[in-house]
Every structure is written in C-alpha cells, then in structure tokens.
Design a protein around this motif. Structure first.
Motif, PDB file in Angstrom:
ATOM      1  N   LYS A  35       0.830  -1.213   0.000  1.00  0.00           N
ATOM      2  CA  LYS A  35       0.000   0.000   0.000  1.00  0.00           C
ATOM      3  C   LYS A  35       0.859   1.256   0.000  1.00  0.00           C
ATOM      4  O   LYS A  35       0.630   2.185  -0.796  1.00  0.00           O
ATOM      5  CB  LYS A  35      -0.927  -0.007   1.209  1.00  0.00           C
ATOM      6  N   ALA A  36       1.851   1.309   0.879  1.00  0.00           N
ATOM      7  CA  ALA A  36       2.672   2.512   1.011  1.00  0.00           C
ATOM      8  C   ALA A  36       3.417   2.837  -0.277  1.00  0.00           C
ATOM      9  O   ALA A  36       3.608   4.016  -0.616  1.00  0.00           O
ATOM     10  CB  ALA A  36       3.658   2.337   2.165  1.00  0.00           C
ATOM     11  N   ASN A  37       3.842   1.812  -0.991  1.00  0.00           N
ATOM     12  CA  ASN A  37       4.607   2.019  -2.215  1.00  0.00           C
ATOM     13  C   ASN A  37       3.749   2.022  -3.474  1.00  0.00           C
ATOM     14  O   ASN A  37       4.283   2.031  -4.587  1.00  0.00           O
ATOM     15  CB  ASN A  37       5.689   0.942  -2.329  1.00  0.00           C
ATOM     16  N   LYS A  38       2.425   1.998  -3.259  1.00  0.00           N
ATOM     17  CA  LYS A  38       1.468   2.072  -4.372  1.00  0.00           C
ATOM     18  C   LYS A  38       1.730   0.990  -5.420  1.00  0.00           C
ATOM     19  O   LYS A  38       1.736   1.244  -6.637  1.00  0.00           O
ATOM     20  CB  LYS A  38       1.486   3.460  -5.012  1.00  0.00           C
ATOM     21  N   VAL A  39       1.992  -0.211  -4.947  1.00  0.00           N
ATOM     22  CA  VAL A  39       2.192  -1.348  -5.844  1.00  0.00           C
ATOM     23  C   VAL A  39       0.824  -1.842  -6.310  1.00  0.00           C
ATOM     24  O   VAL A  39      -0.051  -2.137  -5.491  1.00  0.00           O
ATOM     25  CB  VAL A  39       2.955  -2.484  -5.141  1.00  0.00           C
ATOM     26  N   ARG A  40       0.644  -1.917  -7.586  1.00  0.00           N
ATOM     27  CA  ARG A  40      -0.644  -2.301  -8.160  1.00  0.00           C
ATOM     28  C   ARG A  40      -0.628  -3.751  -8.629  1.00  0.00           C
ATOM     29  O   ARG A  40       0.410  -4.311  -8.933  1.00  0.00           O
ATOM     30  CB  ARG A  40      -1.004  -1.396  -9.345  1.00  0.00           C
ATOM     31  N   ASN A  41      -1.836  -4.338  -8.671  1.00  0.00           N
ATOM     32  CA  ASN A  41      -2.066  -5.607  -9.376  1.00  0.00           C
ATOM     33  C   ASN A  41      -1.269  -6.773  -8.798  1.00  0.00           C
ATOM     34  O   ASN A  41      -0.565  -7.485  -9.505  1.00  0.00           O
ATOM     35  CB  ASN A  41      -1.740  -5.442 -10.864  1.00  0.00           C
ATOM     36  N   VAL A  42      -1.402  -6.966  -7.481  1.00  0.00           N
ATOM     37  CA  VAL A  42      -0.769  -8.091  -6.800  1.00  0.00           C
ATOM     38  C   VAL A  42      -1.830  -9.161  -6.552  1.00  0.00           C
ATOM     39  O   VAL A  42      -2.885  -8.877  -5.956  1.00  0.00           O
ATOM     40  CB  VAL A  42      -0.127  -7.663  -5.469  1.00  0.00           C
ATOM     41  N   PHE A  55      -7.076  -7.050  -2.097  1.00  0.00           N
ATOM     42  CA  PHE A  55      -6.415  -7.972  -3.026  1.00  0.00           C
ATOM     43  C   PHE A  55      -7.151  -9.299  -3.039  1.00  0.00           C
ATOM     44  O   PHE A  55      -8.007  -9.577  -2.187  1.00  0.00           O
ATOM     45  CB  PHE A  55      -4.941  -8.182  -2.642  1.00  0.00           C
ATOM     46  N   TRP A  56      -6.809 -10.137  -4.021  1.00  0.00           N
ATOM     47  CA  TRP A  56      -7.418 -11.458  -4.168  1.00  0.00           C
ATOM     48  C   TRP A  56      -6.377 -12.548  -3.932  1.00  0.00           C
ATOM     49  O   TRP A  56      -5.203 -12.413  -4.312  1.00  0.00           O
ATOM     50  CB  TRP A  56      -7.989 -11.639  -5.578  1.00  0.00           C
ATOM     51  N   GLU A  57      -6.851 -13.624  -3.315  1.00  0.00           N
ATOM     52  CA  GLU A  57      -6.070 -14.857  -3.141  1.00  0.00           C
ATOM     53  C   GLU A  57      -6.900 -15.989  -3.723  1.00  0.00           C
ATOM     54  O   GLU A  57      -8.082 -16.133  -3.399  1.00  0.00           O
ATOM     55  CB  GLU A  57      -5.796 -15.107  -1.662  1.00  0.00           C
ATOM     56  N   PHE A  58      -6.270 -16.807  -4.563  1.00  0.00           N
ATOM     57  CA  PHE A  58      -6.952 -17.945  -5.174  1.00  0.00           C
ATOM     58  C   PHE A  58      -6.264 -19.231  -4.733  1.00  0.00           C
ATOM     59  O   PHE A  58      -5.033 -19.335  -4.753  1.00  0.00           O
ATOM     60  CB  PHE A  58      -6.938 -17.818  -6.692  1.00  0.00           C
TER      61      PHE A  58
END
Length: 495
Positions: free
Chosen positions: A380-387, A415-418
C-alpha cells in the motif's frame, strides 16, 4: 545410491558391448527465461546429459548444449540451462545421454515456450498436493488424470505450489472407500513406509514420475516449483520433532528436512544457485505483463505452537525484505505471489497450533501475521498495483477477496487470493477464515465429506491464470480435474 543405479553395470569383457544408458523418468522443464530454460533428466548409469534445441519439430537447425555427468552422487539426476534462444517462441528440444565408448541413449523430446519480451498472451496453471492420503497411481482409471486435463489447457507455465510428494504417506495396494468402492494403486518399495532415508525420499519422486500423464505434462510445460510440508513430513517446521506415535526412527525434523531438501533439488527442475538464498525463493520474470515471486513459507517459519505471540516468522526477515523490495521495484503489470500456504485460511495443527499465518485470533496481527502485515502495508505505502496471491495446501479450491473494510487490520489495499488443489490426493475442506485481514470466501468448492478420493474428479482441482496480451486483463479460472471451469474472475489492471 538408488537401486536403479546400484544395479547397473558396465558389460566389460571381450566381445561384449557396453550397455546403453537410459533416460528413466522422462524429462522436465523449469524456470523459463526469455532466452531459454532449465532441462532436467535422469540416467540409469553414469552418462553425460546432452540437450539439442530447434525452432522446428524436424530439428533441422540445432543448438547443442552439453550438461553435467549424471552420477550416483545425485541419484543420476541433473539439469542444464539452455540459453541464447529467441524470446516468446515455442522451442523443440531433444534430450539424450552419452555414455562411455559412444553408447548413447534413445532420445526423448519435448517442447516449451521461452518468456516473451513484449506484451503477449500468457496462460499459467497452478495447483499442489500430489499422491496424498494413500492415493497413488491408479491404473484402473488411467493414472493421474488431472495432469492430462491441465495439459489440455495448453499452459505456458505450471506453478507447483508444494506438496509435490507425500513422503509421510505410504502407498498400499488398495484403499477401500467408505462407500465400498476400491481405489487400486501401483506400488513401489520406496512407498511402503514414510520416508526417512535419502533413498526413500528420492523414491517418492521417482514413484510419481512413473505416471504417464505426469511425465507427458513435464515434457511440454515449463514448471516453477515450490515445496511445503509433505516433501518432508506432515506439518514440519525447523527444530521440530516427529511425534513418537508416528513410528519414525529418525524423529528430528531438521534431519528429515535435510534429506528431503536434497532429494527435492535432485528430482525437480530448479537450480539452487538461481534462488536468492541458494535454496528456493526467487523471482521468475515472464515479460512485461508478469513477475512471479516464488516464496518459501516452510524453511523460515517458527514452530506451529508459537503463532499467537506479538511477533512470529513465516517468511523470515530476509525473505520479507526481498519480497517487499521486489514488489516495489517490479515494472511488470501483474505481480503473482506464489505462496505455499494460504494467508487467511485457518489450518490447525492439533487444538492450539497452526500451520500457516492465520491463528484464528481476531484483532491486530499477531504471530506470523505480523510479517504478512509488513508485506501488505508495504504494498500500500509504495502504491504497488495488481498483486495476486496463488496457493494450494488445503485440498479444495476457493476465491478469497481481502478487503480493509472487513478487516481488524486495515493498513492494506484490497487484493485477491486464489486457492487450488489437490492433484490426485484426498480432498478436504472448507476451512474457517481468520478475520485479521478481512477475507471473504467469494467462491468455495469442497467435497461433502473429508478425504474424498480422486475417483471423484470434481473435487480434484487446478487453477488457471490467463493474461490478455492486448488488454492486460487477468482472468482466473478455477477448474476441476475434468477441465470444467467452476468459477471465473476477471481483474482489470490498475494503472
């Protein structure tokens, strides 16, 4: 030395022709790059591994790669990295062995795809948990059929999420099911009892690779492999001791893990020197649309009964830093975190201990959840997208949406976990969810009774990730062992 290598000899003497070496368990491809991949094989006697590659099935233009001498010290196994190949292409490869005096083996062929360097369609499948709960190779049903179903999806990559063997589960001639049906197994000496010796661990991998479906899959799909607990013994953790009632003569989990670790690295298509820690965790870059972060949540975890304190370990400090920094600096559109244990699924080990991060305790992160919280907060802090997180372990399939508005810890982005599995093992579940990170079970497919056998293909599972090369959309399909899609979720990339 395994029995196969110990039994082989050189037909010395006048007038006798030296025996040709033989590729005993097919071939496998691992950890692909844009210019090549690892090619694995095993010989029945000392011989040199040779791989030839070509852009065509006719092998008219060949590149030759000479690998190591395969010897009893590595149980006859070895690998060579083929490189200098074009990116994003289908590669045909041919493997043979060169023995003494010019005696060569029959060749074995296969195909794989190199990673792209430009945006392109990507198809990845994942699952785990092979031949568990006494369910081995059943000739009556055609062996491990789920591997044939996965191959039919024409994947570029297979992410093996752990429990590649069940070293702690013996394989008997038959298993009588509660409804009276009988599951029949191919048997092997190494599967007569839980593995304790190095050769028994090696024999577990050898057993699985006697399945025709598994070998065919290995030869055509590049793998990214992990390990979990059953490669050693159920619920193992560093420093642990196997319970006396399990009948092990060697009860030190560290000793068993060392033997298991050696067999794993001998028999699986990965190279220790390419891992960050010289063991397992590593990043696989698969073009501009995908990075895969392969975790080791077993070798650095604390004891299962130590997961309720103010701090804990599931990744270890070094791996936590590596993961947060790798996600922060990744330029790939999608970042898949390949976890061998689910984050929010409560996996008990007895009444008061827990296998994974989740400890069934509401409130602030505690125990192993503290390292998960570090990673999520950093994202979140580093604005990492699409994990996206992918995992197996619990022997059912599910889609979990983690959201701060439902969580007791809120410093993270949704976020999603599958979850997927098993592959030819008993099916279980579903398990409870821990509220700390706010998981919601959007979809669950689990059997009506615990330890449902692989005769019921609808409860054997694998997952599929498809990334569209033009739109960058990522779609997750959760499938059963017939190839039927049970659930699909499309995710739009965030910029």
């Amino acid at each position: 030395m395994s029995p196969a290598l110990a039994a082989c000899g050189s037909n010395d003497g006048p007038g006798l022709v030296r025996a040709r070496p033989k590729l005993t368990h097919g071939v496998a491809v691992g950890d692909p790059r844009s210019d090549g991949a690892l090619i694995w094989a095993r010989s029945d006697q000392p011989a040199t591994l040779v791989v030839e590659t070509s852009a065509t099935e006719s092998f008219r233009d060949v590149k030759r790669f000479t690998g190591p001498l395969l010897t009893p010290e590595s149980d006859g196994t070895g690998r060579v990295r083929v490189n200098g190949l074009p990116a994003g292409q289908v590669v045909h490869y041919r493997v043979h062995l060169e023995g003494d005096g010019g005696a060569n083996s029959e060749p074995v062929t296969g195909v794989f795809r190199t990673a792209p360097t430009a945006a392109a369609d990507i198809n990845l499948v994942w699952s785990g948990d092979v031949a568990g709960q006494g369910f081995g190779i059943n000739p009556d049903v055609g062996g491990m059929r789920v591997f044939k179903a996965m191959a039919a999806r024409d994947p570029h990559l297979f992410l093996h999420s752990g429990d590649a063997i069940y070293a702690d589960n013996a394989i008997k001639e038959s298993v009588t099911l509660p409804d009276g049906r009988v599951w029949r197994n191919v048997t092997a000496e190494a599967k007569n009892a839980p593995a304790e010796t190095l050769d028994q661990f090696r024999g577990n991998y050898a057993y699985n690779l006697t399945d025709d479906n598994y070998r065919a899959f290995n030869s055509t799909v590049a793998q990214v492999v992990q390990w979990d607990d059953h490669e050693t013994t159920n619920n193992w953790s560093p420093g642990g001791t196997v319970a006396a009632e399990k009948g092990y003569r060697e009860r030190s989990m560290d000793v068993l893990a060392a033997r298991s670790w050696q067999a794993f690295h001998e028999w699986m298509p990965l190279e220790t020197k390419e891992a960050v820690d010289g063991r397992l965790y590593r990043k696989i870059s698969y073009g501009p649309l995908l990075d895969v972060f392969v975790l080791d949540m077993r070798a650095y975890k604390d004891a299962n009964n130590a997961n309720n304190g103010p701090a804990g370990s599931i990744f270890g400090a070094a791996q936590t830093r590596w993961l947060t920094e790798g996600l922060r600096t990744s330029t790939a559109t999608w970042k898949i975190v390949a976890a061998d244990l689910p984050l929010g699924v409560v996996v008990p080990d007895g009444k008061t201990a827990f296998e994974g991060p989740a400890n069934a305790a509401p409130g602030a992160p505690s125990g192993r959840e503290t390292e998960v919280a570090q990673v999520l907060s950093s994202i979140k802090a580093n604005k990492v997208r699409n994990v996206v997180w992918l995992t197996a372990d619990v022997h059912y399939t599910a889609a979990h949406r983690y959201a701060p508005e439902r969580a007791t810890f809120t410093d993270f982005d949704e976020f999603w976990e599958f979850v997927s599995g098993p592959l030819n093992a008993g099916a279980f579940g579903p398990n409870d969810l821990d509220p700390t990170f706010g998981p919601e079970a959007v979809f669950v497919h689990a059997p009506p009774a615990p330890n449902t056998s692989p005769l019921d293909l609808e409860f054997q599972h694998f997952g599929e990730v498809r990334i569209d090369g033009k739109t960058s959309e990522l779609t997750v399909n959760l499938c059963d062992a017939t190839g039927k899609v049970l659930f699909a979720k499309k995710l739009e990339p965030k910029r």
